[in-house]
Design an enzyme around this catalytic site. Structure first.
Site, PDB file in Angstrom:
ATOM      1  N   ASP A 165       8.383  15.297  11.196  1.00  0.00           N
ATOM      2  CA  ASP A 165       8.192  15.094   9.757  1.00  0.00           C
ATOM      3  C   ASP A 165       6.701  15.051   9.426  1.00  0.00           C
ATOM      4  O   ASP A 165       6.241  14.227   8.650  1.00  0.00           O
ATOM      5  CB  ASP A 165       8.875  13.803   9.319  1.00  0.00           C
ATOM      6  CG  ASP A 165       9.014  13.711   7.794  1.00  0.00           C
ATOM      7  OD1 ASP A 165       9.217  14.756   7.155  1.00  0.00           O
ATOM      8  OD2 ASP A 165       8.911  12.597   7.254  1.00  0.00           O
TER       9      ASP A 165
ATOM     10  N   ILE B  34       0.818  -1.218   0.000  1.00  0.00           N
ATOM     11  CA  ILE B  34       0.000   0.000   0.000  1.00  0.00           C
ATOM     12  C   ILE B  34       0.851   1.267   0.000  1.00  0.00           C
ATOM     13  O   ILE B  34       0.320   2.379  -0.064  1.00  0.00           O
ATOM     14  CB  ILE B  34      -0.954   0.032   1.213  1.00  0.00           C
ATOM     15  CG1 ILE B  34      -0.169  -0.084   2.528  1.00  0.00           C
ATOM     16  CG2 ILE B  34      -1.996  -1.060   1.101  1.00  0.00           C
ATOM     17  CD1 ILE B  34      -1.039   0.039   3.765  1.00  0.00           C
TER      18      ILE B  34
END
Length: 712
Positions: free
Chosen positions: A535, A413
């Site tokens: 992040d 995925i």
């Protein structure tokens, strides 16, 4: 007589020609209020009946008069946009000003405080900035001052303590700095409500605050930078007062007197240096401010002949015969058990083919070892090159093992510089997300284990839960809950090559904003180490089946580095991307590629090595801007490009209409314009170029919650 009268009439005529045309028939207060009307944009027509044809303003909306003089101006929650004119201070009978929850901005004009009879000044929920003028000392009758939820900065003027009749002082959710003024506790003897929370006040808490005997409810000093000891005089406050000192830099013992007694730990959390009841952190003898008369722990007498009691020990002659026999028997049993365990593990591990351990997440691959054993290096010490042969569960909800994982169906995925992500469906239908961190490289198991187990303890509905992990020399796996609805990047911009998904409504966008803020507040303030994500971007904000957000990839970069290999944070790739390549990618209609991650990085991230929580605040602000505008973090403007923050600043400077900035898909939510603008203001505060001037995530979450939206 007549020449003198003619001269007076001539002077009056000359003076009248120097005034605005409408002033001839107006009193001075009408002129002042029309100046206010001219300086403010009024989209809802709150001032529509402020007409220059009226002889006085007493019938105007929001105006209250007494004896034909203006005593109150109250226009709350009307989307007023603009700044306050200095002429307001010339309304000599003015007693009350209320402009709460509008869009007013700019500094407070010092001339405003010429209205010396002012009793209440309520400006919360706007965008005022700058410092509070020193002229505030003119307001000797001031009782209510509420400047909360703005962008005021600087220190409080020392002259504010001359407003001795204050009963309410609310300055929360601003950027105030510096120490509290001297005589803060003795100047406000009638003060009933005090809220200084979510600012950057520093220095020690004034010891004379204990003199504020009229205080009621909560005294909120939380989320500041107050330091030093808690003054014991705070205990002199009325016992019904709740004192909130959370999230400061206070240290030392918590005084146990008066209003400070019998408080739960929630009043003091976020101050790692505090000790003593009600916290579980005991005060040591070297703790600053520790009571020298505190009980001394029992120490045995140094006299070797002293009998120290019947607790399994005799007198100074040593251990009793029974104790010696017990120790010897225990040692023998322990040695035998260790020998049996070693023999069993050796027989199970011997002959194991390590090739079975490859491709562990591919369907049909098998390989299982029934025993947990550690290899030893040549010195006999425990090595970091540890081989594990089953999944390590991080909570009691993990009811599957490696064998079941190997038999499961697996689908790719996602793929990035930190490894491949799979959706894995077990035989019982349970879906998991499994990330391979790669293989090879430096093997630092102990460090990896410490880090991953710390992350595994984080539990919050807006953070993806790490359930288990697997480590071997050739394979490292992280096993998470599977979040079913994709990520925010795809929800916002669609997926390349696929049909465009249904655009997010403003209600769902706000729900995602608030949920993400809640997750970040948990990481920053309530996680064991007050973590930094470092992040944050839309691709790692996953969306659940009810459109609730889940922050993912927390701590992933650190784990990838420990696990070894060539993994690099995606944001590092972005920082090194060539400008022409980034421009080409930014013009694509696809979901923002990894190289666009630099658009979410705080400016100081390129200079400072150690991440800070204000990095996350900046990234969050860019995401808010992206959700409002529907644009990628890099915006193409003609033949050049600029990042989204620069583009928004450009639009503001050029006074572009909101329709030019807003995501076209939000056109149907035109009735939410005030909320959208409020979020835009929050976003602009988050992306301030100076980290110190950015709000905390707690500040941001509180501001979002005050929008009064039923988005949860």
């Amino acid at each position: 007589m007549f020449p003198l009268l003619s001269l007076l009439l001539l002077l009056l005529l000359l003076c009248s020609t120097s005034l605005p045309p409408f002033v001839n028939s107006l009193n001075a207060e009408v002129y002042v209020l029309l100046t206010l009307k001219q300086s403010i944009t009024d989209p809802q027509g709150s001032m529509s009946n402020w007409n220059d044809s009226d002889q006085n303003p007493c019938s105007w909306n929001g105006i209250t008069c007494k004896d034909q003089s203006v005593v109150s101006i109250s226009i709350p929650k009307r989307k007023l946009y603009g700044s306050l004119p200095s002429t307001l201070g010339s309304l000599s009978q003015l007693r009350h000003i209320n402009f709460r929850n509008n869009k007013l901005f700019g500094n407070l004009p010092p001339q405003l405080f010429q209205a010396q009879g002012l009793q209440s000044l309520v400006l919360y929920g706007n965008s005022f900035s700058g410092s509070v003028p020193n002229e505030i000392h003119n307001l000797r009758y001031l009782q209510t001052l509420d400047l909360s939820q703005n962008f005021f900065n600087g220190s409080l003027p020392a002259t504010i303590v001359q407003c001795k009749r204050l009963t309410t002082l609310v300055l929360s959710i601003n950027n105030f700095t510096g120490r509290l003024p001297d005589a803060f506790g003795t100047g406000f003897l009638f003060l009933q409500k005090l809220d200084l929370s979510f600012n950057q006040f520093n220095g020690s808490i004034p010891s004379d605050m204990g003199n504020l005997s009229s205080l009621q409810d909560t005294v909120d000093l939380s989320h500041n930078h107050f330091s030093g000891l808690i003054p014991s005089t705070l205990g002199n406050l009325p016992e019904k007062v709740y004192i909130d000192l959370t999230y400061n830099n206070l240290y030392g013992p918590i005084p146990q007197n008066g209003a400070l007694m019998n408080r739960g730990p929630t009043a003091f959390i976020g101050n790692p240096g505090l000790c003593g009841p009600p916290l579980k952190n005991p005060c040591g003898s070297d703790t600053p401010g520790a009571n020298s008369t505190s009980p001394i722990p029992f120490l045995p007498d140094s006299n070797p002949s002293q009998d120290i009691g019947n607790n399994g020990y005799g007198k100074s002659k040593g251990l009793t015969k029974g104790a010696v026999v017990g120790i010897v028997v225990g040692d023998i049993i322990g040695i035998c058990l260790l020998g049996l365990l070693f023999s069993f593990c050796y027989s199970r591990v011997y002959g194991f083919n390590q090739d079975q351990d490859e491709n562990v997440v591919n369907k049909g691959t098998k390989g299982r070892i029934e025993c947990f054993c550690f290899r030893k290096d040549e010195s006999g010490a425990l090595s970091d090159n540890v081989e594990q042969y089953d999944i390590v569960a991080l909570d009691n909800q993990v009811a599957f093992d490696l064998d079941e994982l190997l038999k499961a169906s697996a689908f790719v995925i996602g793929k990035s510089g930190i490894g491949i992500m799979y959706k894995v469906v077990l035989e019982d239908g349970l879906a998991l997300a499994v990330r391979r961190l790669g293989e090879g490289g430096s093997q630092r198991f102990k460090e990896f284990q410490t880090e991953v187990e710390a992350i595994g303890k984080l539990r919050h509905p807006n953070i993806v839960t790490l359930r288990a992990y697997y480590w071997s020399v050739d394979e490292k796996l992280l096993i998470y809950d599977y979040i079913s609805n994709g990520n925010l990047a795809t929800a916002m911009h669609g997926n390349a090559g696929l049909a465009t998904s249904t655009p997010l409504s403003w209600l769902f966008r706000l729900k995602i904003m608030k949920g993400t803020a809640k997750g970040l507040v948990y990481l920053h303030e309530f996680s064991p180490k007050k973590y930094v994500h470092g992040d944050l971007k839309p691709s790692n904000i996953l969306i659940g089946h009810s459109m609730e957000p889940h922050i993912s990839d927390f701590g992933l970069g650190r784990l990838a580095i420990i696990a070894g290999g060539s993994q690099t944070l995606e944001s590092d790739h972005a920082a090194a991307e060539k400008p022409q390549e980034r421009r080409r990618n930014s013009m694509s209609t696809e979901v923002p590629p990894n190289v666009l991650a630099s658009g979410y990085q705080a400016p100081e991230a390129l200079k400072v090595v150690k991440p800070s929580q204000k990095w996350d605040v900046y990234s969050y602000g860019v995401i808010l801007l992206e959700m409002i505008t529907g644009r990628l973090p890099i915006v193409q403007v003609g033949s050049s490009e600029m990042d989204l923050v620069q583009w928004i600043e450009f639009c503001i400077e050029e006074k572009k209409p909101l329709s030019d900035v807003l995501d076209p898909y939000l056109a149907e939510d035109a009735d939410k314009e005030d909320e959208i603008i409020a979020v835009l203001k929050i976003a602009m505060a988050c992306v301030h170029s100076s980290p110190e001037k950015r709000p905390t995530m707690r500040h941001v979450l509180d501001a979002l919650n005050r929008l009064c939206i039923s988005s949860d």
